[in-house]
Structures are given as structure tokens and as C-alpha cells.
Design a protein around this motif. Sequence first.
Motif, PDB file in Angstrom:
ATOM      1  N   ASP A  12      56.744  76.417  55.099  1.00 33.28           N
ATOM      2  CA  ASP A  12      55.694  77.105  55.598  1.00 33.28           C
ATOM      3  C   ASP A  12      55.926  76.648  56.997  1.00 33.28           C
ATOM      4  N   THR A  13      55.995  77.681  57.588  1.00 32.04           N
ATOM      5  CA  THR A  13      56.923  77.166  59.688  1.00 32.04           C
ATOM      6  C   THR A  13      56.239  75.605  59.497  1.00 32.04           C
ATOM      7  N   GLU A  14      55.411  75.147  59.328  1.00 35.96           N
ATOM      8  CA  GLU A  14      54.062  73.768  59.842  1.00 35.96           C
ATOM      9  C   GLU A  14      54.784  72.865  58.757  1.00 35.96           C
TER      10      GLU A  14
ATOM     11  N   SER B 240      53.579  81.967  75.227  1.00 36.68           N
ATOM     12  CA  SER B 240      53.208  82.253  73.647  1.00 36.68           C
ATOM     13  C   SER B 240      53.218  82.922  73.026  1.00 36.68           C
ATOM     14  N   ARG B 241      53.359  82.506  71.575  1.00 41.05           N
ATOM     15  CA  ARG B 241      52.670  83.759  71.079  1.00 41.05           C
ATOM     16  C   ARG B 241      51.340  84.405  70.969  1.00 41.05           C
ATOM     17  N   ALA B 242      50.634  83.143  71.274  1.00 36.78           N
ATOM     18  CA  ALA B 242      49.542  83.377  71.862  1.00 36.78           C
ATOM     19  C   ALA B 242      48.542  85.095  72.663  1.00 36.78           C
ATOM     20  N   GLN B 254      58.121  86.816  74.453  1.00 39.65           N
ATOM     21  CA  GLN B 254      57.421  85.821  73.552  1.00 39.65           C
ATOM     22  C   GLN B 254      58.825  84.916  73.421  1.00 39.65           C
ATOM     23  N   VAL B 255      58.067  83.698  73.134  1.00 38.48           N
ATOM     24  CA  VAL B 255      59.809  82.186  72.911  1.00 38.48           C
ATOM     25  C   VAL B 255      59.142  81.859  71.398  1.00 38.48           C
ATOM     26  N   GLY B 256      60.016  81.180  70.820  1.00 37.78           N
ATOM     27  CA  GLY B 256      59.506  80.807  69.868  1.00 37.78           C
ATOM     28  C   GLY B 256      60.158  80.985  68.651  1.00 37.78           C
ATOM     29  N   GLN B 257      59.443  80.813  67.939  1.00 36.01           N
ATOM     30  CA  GLN B 257      60.259  80.653  66.281  1.00 36.01           C
ATOM     31  C   GLN B 257      60.184  82.274  65.465  1.00 36.01           C
ATOM     32  N   GLY B 271      49.134  75.748  80.510  1.00 39.91           N
ATOM     33  CA  GLY B 271      48.594  76.300  78.819  1.00 39.91           C
ATOM     34  C   GLY B 271      49.031  76.974  78.155  1.00 39.91           C
ATOM     35  N   ILE B 272      50.190  76.121  77.234  1.00 42.78           N
ATOM     36  CA  ILE B 272      51.042  76.102  76.560  1.00 42.78           C
ATOM     37  C   ILE B 272      50.607  75.384  75.418  1.00 42.78           C
ATOM     38  N   SER B 273      49.828  74.744  73.920  1.00 36.19           N
ATOM     39  CA  SER B 273      49.697  73.460  73.986  1.00 36.19           C
ATOM     40  C   SER B 273      50.571  73.321  72.800  1.00 36.19           C
ATOM     41  N   ILE B 291      52.393  72.314  81.898  1.00 40.98           N
ATOM     42  CA  ILE B 291      50.932  71.997  83.041  1.00 40.98           C
ATOM     43  C   ILE B 291      49.854  72.520  82.335  1.00 40.98           C
ATOM     44  N   ASN B 292      49.259  70.834  82.135  1.00 43.26           N
ATOM     45  CA  ASN B 292      47.954  71.499  81.000  1.00 43.26           C
ATOM     46  C   ASN B 292      47.125  70.739  81.051  1.00 43.26           C
ATOM     47  N   ASN B 293      45.540  71.614  81.092  1.00 43.96           N
ATOM     48  CA  ASN B 293      44.358  70.043  81.520  1.00 43.96           C
ATOM     49  C   ASN B 293      43.939  69.504  80.069  1.00 43.96           C
TER      50      ASN B 293
HETATM   51  C1  LIG Z   1      54.641  82.199  60.846  1.00 47.17           C
HETATM   52  C2  LIG Z   1      54.347  81.449  62.409  1.00 47.17           C
HETATM   53  C3  LIG Z   1      55.290  81.679  63.788  1.00 47.17           C
HETATM   54  C4  LIG Z   1      55.148  81.919  64.955  1.00 47.17           C
HETATM   55  N1  LIG Z   1      55.549  81.593  66.089  1.00 47.17           N
HETATM   56  C5  LIG Z   1      55.123  81.670  67.041  1.00 47.17           C
HETATM   57  C6  LIG Z   1      56.380  82.004  68.013  1.00 47.17           C
HETATM   58  O1  LIG Z   1      57.403  82.040  67.693  1.00 47.17           O
HETATM   59  N2  LIG Z   1      55.722  81.013  69.428  1.00 47.17           N
HETATM   60  C7  LIG Z   1      54.704  80.998  69.778  1.00 47.17           C
HETATM   61  O2  LIG Z   1      54.247  80.591  71.121  1.00 47.17           O
HETATM   62  N3  LIG Z   1      54.037  80.588  68.711  1.00 47.17           N
HETATM   63  C8  LIG Z   1      54.552  81.136  67.574  1.00 47.17           C
HETATM   64  N4  LIG Z   1      53.041  80.516  66.250  1.00 47.17           N
HETATM   65  C9  LIG Z   1      51.654  80.151  66.410  1.00 47.17           C
HETATM   66  C10 LIG Z   1      51.631  78.642  66.916  1.00 47.17           C
HETATM   67  O3  LIG Z   1      50.828  78.409  65.896  1.00 47.17           O
HETATM   68  C11 LIG Z   1      50.297  78.680  67.945  1.00 47.17           C
HETATM   69  O4  LIG Z   1      49.455  79.616  67.957  1.00 47.17           O
HETATM   70  C12 LIG Z   1      50.826  79.664  69.374  1.00 47.17           C
HETATM   71  O5  LIG Z   1      51.773  78.885  69.945  1.00 47.17           O
HETATM   72  C13 LIG Z   1      49.179  78.843  70.283  1.00 47.17           C
HETATM   73  O6  LIG Z   1      49.663  79.654  71.646  1.00 47.17           O
HETATM   74  P1  LIG Z   1      48.991  78.628  73.016  1.00 47.17           P
HETATM   75  O7  LIG Z   1      50.288  77.549  73.009  1.00 47.17           O
HETATM   76  O8  LIG Z   1      49.349  79.886  74.032  1.00 47.17           O
HETATM   77  O9  LIG Z   1      47.419  78.694  72.788  1.00 47.17           O
HETATM   78  P2  LIG Z   1      46.364  77.555  71.978  1.00 47.17           P
HETATM   79  O10 LIG Z   1      47.481  76.518  71.305  1.00 47.17           O
HETATM   80  O11 LIG Z   1      45.237  77.923  72.529  1.00 47.17           O
HETATM   81  O12 LIG Z   1      47.084  76.734  73.090  1.00 47.17           O
HETATM   82  C14 LIG Z   1      46.645  77.265  75.178  1.00 47.17           C
HETATM   83  C15 LIG Z   1      46.393  75.410  75.853  1.00 47.17           C
HETATM   84  O13 LIG Z   1      46.339  76.078  77.326  1.00 47.17           O
HETATM   85  C16 LIG Z   1      45.811  74.965  77.753  1.00 47.17           C
HETATM   86  N5  LIG Z   1      45.017  75.613  78.898  1.00 47.17           N
HETATM   87  C17 LIG Z   1      43.570  76.542  78.501  1.00 47.17           C
HETATM   88  N6  LIG Z   1      43.021  76.209  79.459  1.00 47.17           N
HETATM   89  C18 LIG Z   1      44.187  75.511  80.584  1.00 47.17           C
HETATM   90  C19 LIG Z   1      43.957  75.857  82.316  1.00 47.17           C
HETATM   91  N7  LIG Z   1      42.546  76.483  83.006  1.00 47.17           N
HETATM   92  N8  LIG Z   1      44.991  75.354  82.748  1.00 47.17           N
HETATM   93  C20 LIG Z   1      46.078  74.418  82.504  1.00 47.17           C
HETATM   94  N9  LIG Z   1      45.350  74.530  81.261  1.00 47.17           N
HETATM   95  C21 LIG Z   1      44.920  75.336  79.845  1.00 47.17           C
HETATM   96  C22 LIG Z   1      44.813  73.688  76.115  1.00 47.17           C
HETATM   97  O14 LIG Z   1      44.079  72.738  76.548  1.00 47.17           O
HETATM   98  C23 LIG Z   1      45.657  74.855  75.233  1.00 47.17           C
HETATM   99  O15 LIG Z   1      46.597  72.807  75.093  1.00 47.17           O
HETATM  100  C24 LIG Z   1      53.607  80.728  64.918  1.00 47.17           C
HETATM  101  C25 LIG Z   1      52.603  80.692  64.126  1.00 47.17           C
HETATM  102  C26 LIG Z   1      52.850  80.684  62.149  1.00 47.17           C
HETATM  103  C27 LIG Z   1      52.679  80.839  61.061  1.00 47.17           C
END
Ligand SMILES: Cc1cc2nc3c(=O)[nH]c(=O)nc-3n(C[C@H](O)[C@H](O)[C@H](O)COP(=O)(O)OP(=O)(O)OC[C@H]3O[C@@H](n4cnc5c(N)ncnc54)[C@H](O)[C@@H]3O)c2cc1C
Lengths: 264, 327
Positions: A12-14, B240-242, B254-257, B271-273, B291-293
Motif C-alpha cells: 500500500d502506498t501509505e 498535487s493530485r488533489a 502532477q507531482v508525486g508517486q 496549499g499542499i498538505s 506556504i500553508n495556513n
Molecule cells: C495510490 C495513490 C497515489 C497517489 N499519488 C499522488 C501523487 O502522485 N501526488 C499527490 O500529490 N497525491 C497523490 N495521492 C493523494 C494524496 O494521498 C493526497 O490526497 C493529496 O496529495 C492531497 O493533495 P493536497 O495536499 O493538495 O490536498 P489536501 O490534503 O486537501 O491539502 C490542502 C492543504 O491546503 C491548505 N490550505 C487550504 N487553504 C489554504 C490557504 N488559503 N492558504 C494556505 N494553505 C491553505 C490546507 O491547510 C491543507 O494542508 C495519491 C493517493 C493514493 C492513494
Amino acid sequence: MNIIVCVKQVPDTEAIIQVDSVDNSRILEEGITFILNPYDEYAVEEGLLIRERLGEGKVTAVTVGPSRSESALRDALALGVDTAVHITDEGIESADPFAVATILSKFISSLPHDLILCGRQAVDDDFAQVPAILAELLGLPQAMFVVGLEIDSQDMKCKARREVDGSHEVVEMVLPAVITCSRGLNEPRYPSIRGKMQAKKAEIPRKSLADIGLDVESAGLASPKVKVRSLGLPPSREAGKKLEGEVDDVVKVLVEELKSRKLL
Amino acid sequence: MARNFWVFAELSGSEFRKVAFELLGLARKLAYKTGGDVTALAIGPIEESNTAKLGHTGADHIILCADDVVKDYSTEVYATIIADLASEYKPLAIFFPATARGKDLAPKVAAKLGVGSASDCTGLEMTDNQRIIFTRPMYAGKIIAQVETSGEPQIATIRPNVFPSPTPDESRKADVERISADFGEDVIKTKILETIVGDAEVNLTEADIIVSGGRGMRNAENFQIIRELAKVLGAAVGASRAAVDEDFISQPHQVGQTGKTVSPNLYIACGISGAIQHRAGMSTSKCIVAINNNPDADIFKIADLGVVGDLFKIVPVLTEELRKEMG
Ligand SMILES: Cc1cc2nc3c(=O)[nH]c(=O)nc-3n(C[C@H](O)[C@H](O)[C@H](O)COP(=O)(O)OP(=O)(O)OC[C@H]3O[C@@H](n4cnc5c(N)ncnc54)[C@H](O)[C@@H]3O)c2cc1C
Ligand SMILES: Nc1ncnc2c1ncn2[C@@H]1O[C@H](COP(=O)(O)O)[C@@H](O)[C@H]1O
């Protein structure tokens, strides 16, 4: 259309990965949940989509791996592949990409095959090698990192759109061909309840090396071409400076920091 | 040409990619140590005058193939040319960049020669008996492996942006051997019908600086502020993937796995967790700015510089400040 999908079971990726302290060329498997390689989900989905679009065809999933790797085949069955084959034998878990490709090619050459779908890479070893070696051994053309695929079953050709750094290319190939599937190709479906039930009960034939006409030597298990000497943890990355305060001040500090690190 | 290190000098269009010079620099260092020499394989639509740079950055010899048949990339043709040359000259090692092309080619060439290859290496060391121990991340970078390939040549793909690009020395000159390639149409099993060239902001693998946005960007329009910051910095745009799943930006970003693996000098995550799958693709960046809040976001655990705050306030001010700074 006979479609072969090569699948692999991976952690699992986690999962937290730890090195075995007794044999540091291995990881500890205890406590790890195994899944179908995420890229192979795109390969399975593409196989199913092609079968659905053409209204005919057979999708066969095949894996090479130890007993536990059967779960990857059950996952593929639950999604809708027609049959699954598990090639397993003693010591097969340590097969290098050349050995895996040798075993796959030997098995696949005994089946009717028009299209071979693989994942772009297995997210455990991250090799991205098996499909290219497989294509070479079978004497077939390859397209890697494919994000779009059109099959012309009349003329037995396909058009694949592949990602190259910074651009895309559309290539045409004669079938049979080997394709590696990347994210963006499709949206993998979820298994249905019924699919899951059927997959659970399905008989999955197991084949040994001898069954497919190979032995440890000819499969390349005795003399790996890629040898892992040791595994270790990466240097840990420490949290650095946190900058907090008024926006203007924080930005000024940030720019100064970047300048002092010669990043601008 | 004994004990020769070969580098596949990849092109982007008709110019060599930056990573070609990085690999020449690496090969040059190994050659100094072992007394061997360095050959650049220049295959594709290349003007001979353009190959001088390969000499300036480390090549002693250049094998140039610029026939019509190699104008377009073809796995079979390129792999056959390289494998045939390798069978003839028996190099000690061949390095390919860990780019889409390199990853397409290296395992194919290795399979033709019946040897192994090491993928996406981030380091290497040479033993006294001229075996190369490659360092490569596995399990999305959670594990670092030391691997060896069997036989010769020792083949590897090397991650871009890991080894420094050498300072060109214009007094260094390489000899050029032109070769021609005779292939029947039947060898070319893949035909390129169309090439769609993306803009520089999507060439993530080789970018020095990447500015990335995540779900915190909230919508596609807002990504404009990421693009503006990227423009001022001459950076590529990541996500990010999201952000991709929410259609803020297209998949190639997209950057990541399950996206791109990158190691820029500077990675700015907005804004990437910092999920494990995202970190898998960027944790070898030399400097990470987040940069994250949310002060507890995981990305701060690996950020060299963590800015806690609202990205919509911070990023535009940062862009302005940098615009002044960079003139
Ligand atoms: C098999 C598998 C493969 C995956 N491959 C990838 C991959 O290649 N790449 C990838 O990125 N993910 C991948 N994921 C998904 C990963 O698990 C996360 O779900 C994803 O990275 C979350 O994206 P995020 O950080 O943009 O979103 P979130 O986790 O929702 O984070 C958003 C962030 O933004 C911040 N934020 C919100 N508003 C503001 C604001 N106004 N100012 C500053 N900060 C703010 C929040 O505090 C939060 O930390 C994969 C998942 C699986 C299961
Ligand atoms: N043991 C295996 N059994 C079946 N297919 C495999 C196996 N290993 C790799 N593959 C296929 O090859 C692809 C790339 O794997 P790798 O070269 O190991 O990164 C995977 O996504 C699978 O499609």
C-alpha cells in the motif's frame, strides 16, 4: 481481441517500509497491506474499456509472484477481467526485472495475444523496466507512459498518446504491442459487490516454472541481472525554519533566506 | 576505446537537454578516476556544429548519427544503433537520463545486450574492480537501495537535476565520428504521427525551480497566482493530485508517486498538505518552501522554510517582491 494485462501486487502506498535487520537486501513484510499496483489499475481498466468498446474480446490478468500476490489477481477479477493466471514458484519473489519479463514472455507467447497492457512502473521497486524487456523478448513494439489509446481492431493497429518530458506524442503501432499505462489514461472503476463475490470464489490456476517450460536457470532466477546489495533508509529531512507574522515581513524574510541560499 | 563511459545525449527538439551535460560531467569525473574516456552518443536531428558543447562539458569522443531515419525518435532504431555500437566497442558503462526517452530506451538496450540496468539512480560509486554501485530510491523514496548490474556495459538511467551541470570549458574539444544508420522501414515499428509540444511550465523533470499548488488553491482561476509566481521565477508549475482531480490544472503537472518525480533546487508548495504520495515525488528537492495556513500540516515537517499563513495573501506579495528583486 485477446488482451493480456500484467499486474503486480505491491505494498500500500501509505505503508511504512522497514529494512529486514537480518537480511538488509529485503524489507520486512510483517504488517504491510498489499494492493494491486496503482498503475496496473489503469492497465486493467483500459483492457476492460477496450473489450466494452469492441463488444468482444478476452482480458487475461497475469502475475508472477509468491503466494500472497494472488490478491492482485482477485482484485483484477473483481474489476471484471475474464481470467487470471498466477505464475508462482519457490524463490520467485526475488526475481529481477529480466527474470520477470522472461517468465512473462514465455507464458504470453503460449497464448493468443493482440495487446499487452502493463503499468508504467511498479511502485515498490520503481523499475519501469519489465514491459520494455518483455517487448524486446517477444519482438513487439512498445509505447511507454501512455495517456491515450485508440485501438483499430480492423487493421490491427493502435494509436497511443504518450507523455514525453514537456510534450506529448501520438504514435502508431501495429498490433500486437506492449503499452504501459500512466495516470490520465482513464479513471479506474470500483469493483461491484457482485464482482467482489465472484472474485473471492474464483479458481485461479497456478502455474509453476516447469508448467510453462522454464526452470530456475532458464528463467534467470539463478543469475539476476540487477542485484540489490543493501537497502537503507533515506537521510531524514528535518523541519527547517518556520516563518510567521505580518505578510510583508514574512515575505521579506523569505526572500532574504532564498537569496542567502543562492536560490534566486 | 577501452574503459569507456558512454552518455546518451538526449535532445529536446534539436537542442541537447540540460541533463545530457549533467551526465557528461558525471562520466568525466569517473573517467578521470579510472583513466578511461567519455563518449557522447548524439543521435537525432543534430547539426555537427552543435556538438561542440558536448566536448566542452566532458566528452572526448562523439558518435554522431544524424541520418533521416533518426530524425524522429523510434525506440527500435535508437536501441538498435546503441546496442550495435556497444557490442562493437564494449564500453564499461552507458548512462541514460531518467526521462521518458531514457526510461524507454535503457531497458530495451540492456535487454538487447542481455545485461541489467539500474533505474532512476541518484548516486553512484565505483569499486576498485570497475564495478559501479548505483544508489537508487525505491518504494517511492522511502527506501534507498544500493544495486549492481551484471555484466558489461553497466547500464543506468540517472535522475535529472541530481548531478551538477559542469561549467563548459571551451578549450576542450571532442572528435566526432559520423555514423550512418541503415534500416529498412520494417524496423520502425512505431511511427510518430504527431508531437504536441507543451510550454516550458510543464517541463517539470528538468526544472530548477517548481511552484506547486494543491487543493488549497480552491479553483482553476486561482492557479493563475501560482503561474504568475512561476513566471517571475522562470519556474515550472506543479500540482498535487488533489488539484488535478479537482480539475484546477491538467494531469501532466502532477507531482508525486503517481505523477512526476522531481528534484529542483527550489520547490515551493502552496496549499499542499504534504501527503506521503506527494512527498514521494519531491522530497529530494534541494530546498523546500511550504506556504500553508495549517501550522500542523505535514509539509512543514520536510520544509526548509515554512511560511504559516494564507497563501492568497502571501503569494501575490511574494511575486511582487521577487519581481522587484529580479528586476
Ligand atoms: C495510490 C495513490 C497515489 C497517489 N499519488 C499522488 C501523487 O502522485 N501526488 C499527490 O500529490 N497525491 C497523490 N495521492 C493523494 C494524496 O494521498 C493526497 O490526497 C493529496 O496529495 C492531497 O493533495 P493536497 O495536499 O493538495 O490536498 P489536501 O490534503 O486537501 O491539502 C490542502 C492543504 O491546503 C491548505 N490550505 C487550504 N487553504 C489554504 C490557504 N488559503 N492558504 C494556505 N494553505 C491553505 C490546507 O491547510 C491543507 O494542508 C495519491 C493517493 C493514493 C492513494
Ligand atoms: N511480477 C510481475 N508480474 C506481472 N507483471 C509485472 C510484474 N512486475 C512488473 N510487472 C508489470 O510491469 C510493470 C512495470 O513494472 P516494473 O518494471 O517492475 O516497474 C508493472 O506495472 C506490471 O504491469
